[in-house]
Motif scaffolding. Structure first.
Motif, PDB file in Angstrom:
ATOM      1  N   SER A 242       0.839  -1.196   0.000  1.00  0.00           N
ATOM      2  CA  SER A 242       0.000   0.000   0.000  1.00  0.00           C
ATOM      3  C   SER A 242       0.878   1.251   0.000  1.00  0.00           C
ATOM      4  CB  SER A 242      -0.902   0.000   1.237  1.00  0.00           C
ATOM      5  OG  SER A 242      -1.677   1.175   1.292  1.00  0.00           O
ATOM      6  N   MET A 274      -5.067   6.097  -0.785  1.00  0.00           N
ATOM      7  CA  MET A 274      -4.039   5.072  -0.902  1.00  0.00           C
ATOM      8  C   MET A 274      -4.363   4.148  -2.073  1.00  0.00           C
ATOM      9  SD  MET A 274      -2.104   5.880   1.715  1.00  0.00           S
ATOM     10  CE  MET A 274      -1.095   4.449   2.129  1.00  0.00           C
ATOM     11  N   GLU A 275      -3.350   3.512  -2.572  1.00  0.00           N
ATOM     12  CA  GLU A 275      -3.525   2.557  -3.655  1.00  0.00           C
ATOM     13  C   GLU A 275      -2.554   1.396  -3.452  1.00  0.00           C
ATOM     14  OE1 GLU A 275      -2.691   4.827  -7.128  1.00  0.00           O
ATOM     15  OE2 GLU A 275      -0.508   4.718  -6.901  1.00  0.00           O
ATOM     16  N   TRP A 276      -2.846   0.280  -4.101  1.00  0.00           N
ATOM     17  CA  TRP A 276      -1.966  -0.882  -4.018  1.00  0.00           C
ATOM     18  C   TRP A 276      -0.984  -0.864  -5.182  1.00  0.00           C
ATOM     19  CZ3 TRP A 276      -1.646  -3.677   0.224  1.00  0.00           C
ATOM     20  CH2 TRP A 276      -2.763  -3.787   1.077  1.00  0.00           C
ATOM     21  N   THR A 316      -0.535   1.781 -10.033  1.00  0.00           N
ATOM     22  CA  THR A 316      -1.321   0.555  -9.978  1.00  0.00           C
ATOM     23  C   THR A 316      -1.072  -0.291 -11.218  1.00  0.00           C
ATOM     24  OG1 THR A 316      -3.232   1.606 -11.034  1.00  0.00           O
ATOM     25  CG2 THR A 316      -3.121   1.680  -8.617  1.00  0.00           C
ATOM     26  N   SER A 320      -3.121  -5.213  -9.236  1.00  0.00           N
ATOM     27  CA  SER A 320      -3.274  -4.492  -7.973  1.00  0.00           C
ATOM     28  C   SER A 320      -4.613  -3.773  -7.882  1.00  0.00           C
ATOM     29  CB  SER A 320      -2.132  -3.484  -7.793  1.00  0.00           C
ATOM     30  OG  SER A 320      -2.255  -2.387  -8.688  1.00  0.00           O
ATOM     31  N   LYS A 334      -5.687  -1.520   3.233  1.00  0.00           N
ATOM     32  CA  LYS A 334      -5.288  -0.583   2.180  1.00  0.00           C
ATOM     33  C   LYS A 334      -4.867   0.770   2.735  1.00  0.00           C
ATOM     34  CE  LYS A 334      -6.848   1.271  -2.269  1.00  0.00           C
ATOM     35  NZ  LYS A 334      -7.946   1.274  -3.269  1.00  0.00           N
ATOM     36  N   GLN A 335      -5.537   1.259   3.770  1.00  0.00           N
ATOM     37  CA  GLN A 335      -5.234   2.584   4.305  1.00  0.00           C
ATOM     38  C   GLN A 335      -4.016   2.593   5.210  1.00  0.00           C
ATOM     39  OE1 GLN A 335      -7.320   4.330   1.904  1.00  0.00           O
ATOM     40  NE2 GLN A 335      -6.672   5.697   3.557  1.00  0.00           N
ATOM     41  N   ARG A 337      -0.298   2.607   5.413  1.00  0.00           N
ATOM     42  CA  ARG A 337       0.838   2.843   4.527  1.00  0.00           C
ATOM     43  C   ARG A 337       1.883   1.724   4.661  1.00  0.00           C
ATOM     44  NH1 ARG A 337       3.726   7.879   2.715  1.00  0.00           N
ATOM     45  NH2 ARG A 337       2.078   9.064   3.761  1.00  0.00           N
TER      46      ARG A 337
END
Length: 508
Positions: A242, A274-276, A316, A320, A334-335, A337
């Motif tokens: 993340s 956030m992103e993966w 991404t 993901s 996910k949130q 870090r």
């Protein structure tokens, strides 16, 4: 597929992470960028294996590949895959002369108790007189199935109910080794619509080899008993981390002006999009690799630095954006870090397939759910696996990104994900476990069986039997009895009956 007595993932990560996990500048496509000056390799560069060269050529064309793609090519690739081809020579991955030793080869009692479990479960389900299938995925050398069938042979009612045995094996070499062990010597191989086959020397029933589970029809009148021993740990994994989303893709709502700057900063952090990102595999720059002689590489006494490395995508990827959203277990992280998750899509597909064969599905309804699946592997039961990729060669840990095709790769199994996939795939099943291998084998009577065997053999053989069974149930920090776990998928019965080895008895 196999079982290896190796250190835990934390030991592996501590030993390798600083060497094979790297970060670097990335392109806008979510992959580390390739410039001609950075990645153009000398024509004189010598690769450790033919597969290493093929991997480099593929990555040079397409860019970095997901970890799962790298694992798949290393294990079952057409050019020198670990299981699918031994780079021009016959190689046995199993046993003291190979790379790891399996539980069935440590002691015959292991396979005998698995056979007893199948007989007990068949008995608890009303002793069906026909349609019984015995299916094993990733059967290795066939040692487990040999002991299982030899045990079932001693129970004629179930032996007579067995209709066929299926061996799901991708390796041509291993299929041939299994056939030599399991079939009558005078029985020629034959071919059916499902795959190649022979006749069991123990039960006299047909054995069919196939490369995939899809080749075995899902039929409502069959009673499938499925074994997956050290199979799921060899399935390719995707790894994600993340990270804050790129500023261009974020449009946060403004905070009220009345709040203090400190409060605003805290709220900004908590609301940060956030992103993966995905872990990708790319070649290691030549300057970072020390030369290693061909003879030392072949012997495994001086492993070279890895020719590949892990890099984190800059944004991404198609995997993901989908896989971490497939379960609330991953979405909840996910949130956080730098949170890391490992996801194995193939494991979910196999678990769903097992479940539907036992309990039925909308596409393949089954009025009377029947059969069972027994999954034995090492992994986690209450956490999501992280940083668990490991490489094994000559019974020791090696860098998992070195010597492609010569190193066995595996990762921790997410038992909770398997249970989730199984129950979602069919309303006709329930899941028991996982329980530790030590507890399972103790409840199945490993101690009593060992004591029985030691009374009819020489002193030296008795000592070996004693050491072997105790090794299987060892509950020390890295003991097999503690690290390895057992999970069962059964027909739904509202929890009224626990299977043998999971706290229940035959018919209870």
């Amino acid at each position: 597929m196999r079982l290896k007595t190796v250190p835990t993932a934390s030991h592996i990560l501590g030993h390798f992470s600083s060497r094979w996990l790297r970060a670097g500048p990335s392109s806008g496509h979510g992959c580390r960028s390739f410039s001609s000056s950075s990645w153009k390799l000398s024509n004189e560069r010598k690769w450790s294996t033919p597969l290493a060269k093929q991997l480099y050529e593929a990555i040079s064309t397409t860019g970095p590949v997901p970890l799962a793609s790298y694992m798949r090519m290393c294990l079952t690739g057409d050019v020198g895959g670990y299981y699918s081809g031994a780079i021009g020579q016959s190689r046995d991955q199993f046993g003291t002369k190979g790379d790891f030793i399996t539980s069935p080869e440590i002691s015959q009692i292991f396979g005998e108790l698995i056979g007893i479990w199948l007989v007990a479960e068949w008995t608890s389900q009303g002793r069906p007189e026909r349609g019984v299938q015995i299916i094993e995925v990733g059967p290795g050398r066939g040692t487990l199935m040999n002991d299982v069938l030899r045990t079932i042979q001693r129970f004629p009612p179930m032996a007579n109910a067995v209709e066929s045995i299926f061996m799901v094996e991708a390796s041509r070499e291993l299929r041939e080794a299994q056939r030599r062990l399991l079939c009558e010597p005078v029985t020629p191989a034959n071919v059916s619509e499902v795959g190649h086959g022979g006749t069991s020397k123990h039960l006299g029933k047909p054995i069919v080899w196939t490369e995939t589970m899809k080749s075995i029809p899902k039929e409502s009148d069959k009673v499938p008993f499925i074994l997956a021993h050290e199979f799921f740990d060899a399935l390719p994994i995707h790894s994600f981390q993340s990270a804050p989303a790129s500023p261009a893709s974020v449009s946060p709502e403004p905070l009220p002006e009345s709040r203090s700057s400190q409060t605003q900063k805290s709220d900004d952090d908590s609301r940060l999009a956030m992103e993966w990102r995905e872990m990708m595999v790319s070649p290691t720059p030549p300057a970072a690799i020390k030369p290693t002689s061909t003879s030392s590489t072949a012997s495994g006494k001086d492993d070279p630095d890895p020719e590949f490395q892990l890099t984190l995508s800059s944004g991404t990827t198609r995997h993901s954006r989908y896989l971490p959203d497939s379960s609330p277990r991953y979405r909840g992280l996910k949130q956080t870090r730098d949170a890391v998750v490992e996801i194995c899509p193939d494991a979910s597909l196999f678990a769903a397939d097992f479940s539907q064969r036992i309990g039925g599905s909308t596409k393949h309804p089954k009025a009377n759910p029947s059969g069972a699946a027994l999954i034995i592997d090492y992994g986690t039961s209450n956490t999501v696996p992280i940083n668990s990729l490991r490489g094994i060669r000559h019974h020791r840990l090696v860098n998992p990104l070195s010597l492609p095709g010569l190193v066995d790769l595996s990762a921790d199994v997410d038992f909770t994900a398997i249970a989730e996939s199984a129950t979602l795939a069919s309303d006709g099943v329930e899941v028991h476990g996982p329980v530790s291998q030590g507890d399972f084998l103790e409840h199945m009577g490993i101690r009593e069986r060992a004591n029985m065997l030691t009374k009819v053999v020489s002193k030296d053989v008795a000592e070996n039997i004693d050491k072997s069974w105790k090794r299987l149930v060892d509950r020390g920090p890295n003991g097999m009895g503690r690290v390895y776990k057992v999970l069962a998928i059964l027909p739904e019965n509202d929890g009224r009956r626990r299977p043998v080895g999971f706290g229940g008895d035959v018919g209870t």
